[in-house]
Design an enzyme around this catalytic site. Structure first.
Site, PDB file in Angstrom:
ATOM      1  N   CYS A  21       0.864  -1.177   0.000  1.00 35.96           N
ATOM      2  CA  CYS A  21       0.000   0.000   0.000  1.00 35.96           C
ATOM      3  C   CYS A  21       0.901   1.227   0.000  1.00 35.96           C
ATOM      4  O   CYS A  21       2.121   1.113   0.175  1.00 35.96           O
ATOM      5  CB  CYS A  21      -0.936  -0.017   1.206  1.00 35.96           C
ATOM      6  SG  CYS A  21      -0.093  -0.324   2.762  1.00 35.96           S
ATOM      7  N   TYR A  54       3.135  11.060 -12.894  1.00 38.42           N
ATOM      8  CA  TYR A  54       1.728  11.351 -12.619  1.00 38.42           C
ATOM      9  C   TYR A  54       1.644  12.114 -11.307  1.00 38.42           C
ATOM     10  O   TYR A  54       2.580  12.083 -10.495  1.00 38.42           O
ATOM     11  CB  TYR A  54       0.901  10.056 -12.520  1.00 38.42           C
ATOM     12  CG  TYR A  54       1.292   9.146 -11.380  1.00 38.42           C
ATOM     13  CD1 TYR A  54       0.803   9.338 -10.085  1.00 38.42           C
ATOM     14  CD2 TYR A  54       2.176   8.086 -11.578  1.00 38.42           C
ATOM     15  CE1 TYR A  54       1.178   8.513  -9.033  1.00 38.42           C
ATOM     16  CE2 TYR A  54       2.560   7.257 -10.531  1.00 38.42           C
ATOM     17  CZ  TYR A  54       2.056   7.477  -9.267  1.00 38.42           C
ATOM     18  OH  TYR A  54       2.434   6.664  -8.218  1.00 38.42           O
ATOM     19  N   ASP A  61      -2.883  -2.468  -2.343  1.00 39.50           N
ATOM     20  CA  ASP A  61      -2.415  -1.445  -3.294  1.00 39.50           C
ATOM     21  C   ASP A  61      -3.165  -0.114  -3.121  1.00 39.50           C
ATOM     22  O   ASP A  61      -3.145   0.737  -3.998  1.00 39.50           O
ATOM     23  CB  ASP A  61      -2.505  -1.906  -4.748  1.00 39.50           C
ATOM     24  CG  ASP A  61      -1.664  -1.029  -5.673  1.00 39.50           C
ATOM     25  OD1 ASP A  61      -0.641  -0.484  -5.211  1.00 39.50           O
ATOM     26  OD2 ASP A  61      -2.039  -0.862  -6.844  1.00 39.50           O
ATOM     27  N   ASN A 105      -3.130   5.449 -10.515  1.00 39.08           N
ATOM     28  CA  ASN A 105      -3.300   5.307 -11.969  1.00 39.08           C
ATOM     29  C   ASN A 105      -4.465   4.449 -12.410  1.00 39.08           C
ATOM     30  O   ASN A 105      -4.438   3.919 -13.518  1.00 39.08           O
ATOM     31  CB  ASN A 105      -2.018   4.728 -12.612  1.00 39.08           C
ATOM     32  CG  ASN A 105      -0.884   5.717 -12.567  1.00 39.08           C
ATOM     33  OD1 ASN A 105      -1.076   6.872 -12.949  1.00 39.08           O
ATOM     34  ND2 ASN A 105       0.262   5.285 -12.109  1.00 39.08           N
TER      35      ASN A 105
HETATM   36  C1  0GY Z   1       1.420   0.104  -7.750  1.00 38.61           C
HETATM   37  C2  0GY Z   1       1.167   0.435  -9.111  1.00 38.61           C
HETATM   38  C3  0GY Z   1       1.447   1.528  -9.828  1.00 38.61           C
HETATM   39  C4  0GY Z   1       2.224   2.651  -9.440  1.00 38.61           C
HETATM   40  C5  0GY Z   1       3.315   2.634  -8.693  1.00 38.61           C
HETATM   41  O1  0GY Z   1       5.232   3.554  -7.826  1.00 38.61           O
HETATM   42  C6  0GY Z   1       4.226   3.768  -8.493  1.00 38.61           C
HETATM   43  O2  0GY Z   1       3.987   4.847  -9.008  1.00 38.61           O
HETATM   44  O3  0GY Z   1       3.664   1.538  -8.066  1.00 38.61           O
HETATM   45  C7  0GY Z   1       0.947   1.490 -11.200  1.00 38.61           C
HETATM   46  O4  0GY Z   1       0.657   2.569 -11.758  1.00 38.61           O
HETATM   47  O5  0GY Z   1       0.854   0.389 -11.782  1.00 38.61           O
HETATM   48  O6  0GY Z   1       2.157  -0.830  -7.449  1.00 38.61           O
HETATM   49  O7  0GY Z   1       0.863   0.689  -6.848  1.00 38.61           O
END
Ligand code: 0GY
Length: 306
Positions: A36, A53, A254, A259
């Protein structure tokens, strides 16, 4: 300028669910949400200039309220790319957790030994290398190997995030890493491809040939073609990993689901996915308690209870 107004979330980004329901599945006592994030708040902990982002704010307080709502006891908070290598929001969240959170940081390859020790004292137990091209520029590999050798004596591990189509090229590099290695979201399989096809078989081979590899059986909401609330099309992939590698799997929400643009899950749906992939109380206990405790709270881990 780092005032709150500087950070406008990326268009199309969905906010986390404001009122998740109570899951039907009751996690065993001591269960850990092992993937998370916290985001900002941006006014206090600015997002990184190099980010791909801009998220909405997602505070430690909201994360801990969700933990309690879902019936979990602890969190492993993972540094997301939007905060770059500035781990202050993560460290602040761990400090507020009353020893019920630990973390995985992102660090500069040239971080000093003193800084690594300070992160260890703050509750960090691993570093994350991100190879997802839409999230981060490809990191040069030699400095990562040097860093890996420096964190090994701390008892830390490496978390890697990549997409299945990139695994053939990354395989040998990953296999050379000297620490335990945790793969995010089963290496993001394309679940429209066959379960026993070459792509997922390569990920299974990575796990089979490298006993230092672990996998998070997470993110049905990202991988599913079928969509919410059941995500049944993802279950066979995750169940295979849980059943073949029961001592090397982790689970997490998560939250706050960076995203996601098509739908935002009620987090209870994700908890109710657990008994579909860990089908016995023994497997559930390993996935949610024994395994994350062994990796993140080894000093408290008392061995298998079942
Ligand atoms: C996740 C997934 C994403 C993003 C990140 O570090 C991050 O920006 O992990 C994703 O966009 O797939 O693991 O939370």
């Amino acid at each position: 300028m780092n005032d709150r107004a500087t950070f406008k979330k990326t268009p199309g980004w969905l906010d986390w669910h404001r009122a998740p329901s109570k899951p039907e599945f009751t996690p065993p006592p001591g269960a850990v949400d092992a993937h998370c994030h916290v985001f900002g708040p941006g006014g206090e902990f600015p997002f990184a200039p190099e980010r791909k982002y801009t998220p909405c704010d997602a505070s430690a307080e909201r994360l801990f309220a969700l933990r309690d709502q879902l019936g979990f006891s602890r969190n492993v908070i993972v540094q997301a790319t939007c905060h770059g290598t500035d781990n202050r929001a993560l460290i602040d969240a761990i400090a507020k957790s009353n020893a019920r959170a630990r973390g995985v940081a992102s660090v500069r390859p040239n971080i000093s030994d003193e800084e690594l020790q300070a992160l260890d004292a703050a509750g960090i137990r691993g570093v994350r290398f991100n190879f997802v091209k839409r999230l981060a520029d490809a990191p040069p590999r030699d400095p990562l190997v040097k860093l890996a050798n420096r964190i090994a004596p701390l008892g830390w591990h490496i978390v890697i995030y990549f997409e299945a189509e990139d695994l053939p090229e990354l395989y040998d590099f990953f296999a050379s890493l000297p620490t335990p290695v945790v793969v995010d979201h089963m290496g993001r399989p394309d679940i429209s491809k066959p379960l026993d096809g070459p792509e997922f078989e390569l990920f299974i081979r990575l796990m089979r040939e490298n006993e230092n590899f672990w996998s998070k059986v997470t993110c049905p909401e990202r991988l599913s073609s079928q969509g919410p609330p059941h995500y049944d099309d993802v279950a066979p992939f995750a169940r295979w990993v849980v059943e073949e590698f029961p001592d090397r799997v982790l689970w997490g929400t998560d939250w706050p689901h960076p995203n996601l643009k098509s739908h935002m899950p009620d987090d209870a749906w994700l908890v109710d996915f657990i008994p579909k992939i860990a089908t016995t109380p023994q497997l559930q206990h390993k996935l949610l308690v024994d395994n994350p405790m062994r990796l993140y709270w080894p000093e408290e881990h008392k061995g298998e209870a079942q």
